[in-house]
Design an enzyme around this catalytic site. Sequence first.
Site, short mmCIF file in Angstrom:
data_model
loop_
_atom_site.label_atom_id
_atom_site.label_comp_id
_atom_site.label_asym_id
_atom_site.label_seq_id
_atom_site.Cartn_x
_atom_site.Cartn_y
_atom_site.Cartn_z
N TYR A 98 0.83 -1.20 0.00
CA TYR A 98 0.00 0.00 0.00
C TYR A 98 0.87 1.26 0.00
CZ TYR A 98 -3.61 3.34 1.30
OH TYR A 98 -4.47 4.41 1.31
N HIS A 125 1.41 4.16 -3.08
CA HIS A 125 1.14 5.58 -2.86
C HIS A 125 2.39 6.44 -3.06
CE1 HIS A 125 -2.79 4.29 -1.60
NE2 HIS A 125 -3.15 5.56 -1.79
N TYR A 136 -4.24 17.22 0.30
CA TYR A 136 -4.65 15.84 0.60
C TYR A 136 -3.45 15.09 1.16
CZ TYR A 136 -7.45 11.61 -0.46
OH TYR A 136 -8.19 10.46 -0.38
N TRP A 143 -8.50 3.02 -10.32
CA TRP A 143 -7.61 3.13 -9.16
C TRP A 143 -8.24 2.45 -7.94
CZ3 TRP A 143 -2.76 4.32 -7.77
CH2 TRP A 143 -2.51 4.57 -6.42
#
Length: 110
Positions: free
Chosen positions: A18, A22, A41, A76
């Site tokens: 993960y 990212h 964000y 995504w």
Amino acid sequence: MPRIGFQLKVAPQHIDEYVRRHAEVWPEMLAEIAAAGRRNYSLFLAPDGTLFGSYDVDDEAAANAYLAASPVAARWEADMSQFFDGLEGRADQAASPLVEVFNLEEQLGA
């Protein structure tokens, strides 16, 4: 401008992947997030897989609708769905929202 906070749970066995994904978010997905109106964000990940995210947005409903209709975001989210525990649906649409209980700037300005 609303600030949004949310929480998800990344399955412990998937944390490393993960994080890796990212570090290399698809450029077209980054563009869609920006086009939806989400700014500033950030994602924060605890060692147990607890994921906290936050962003600023002028219109959360419009941003959600934009991303829900985006083919790029759909791809995504489908690709990322394998990483989460206890999540039904797309992470960008089903994350548990958090209530803001303290804001330094608001209190200093009061």
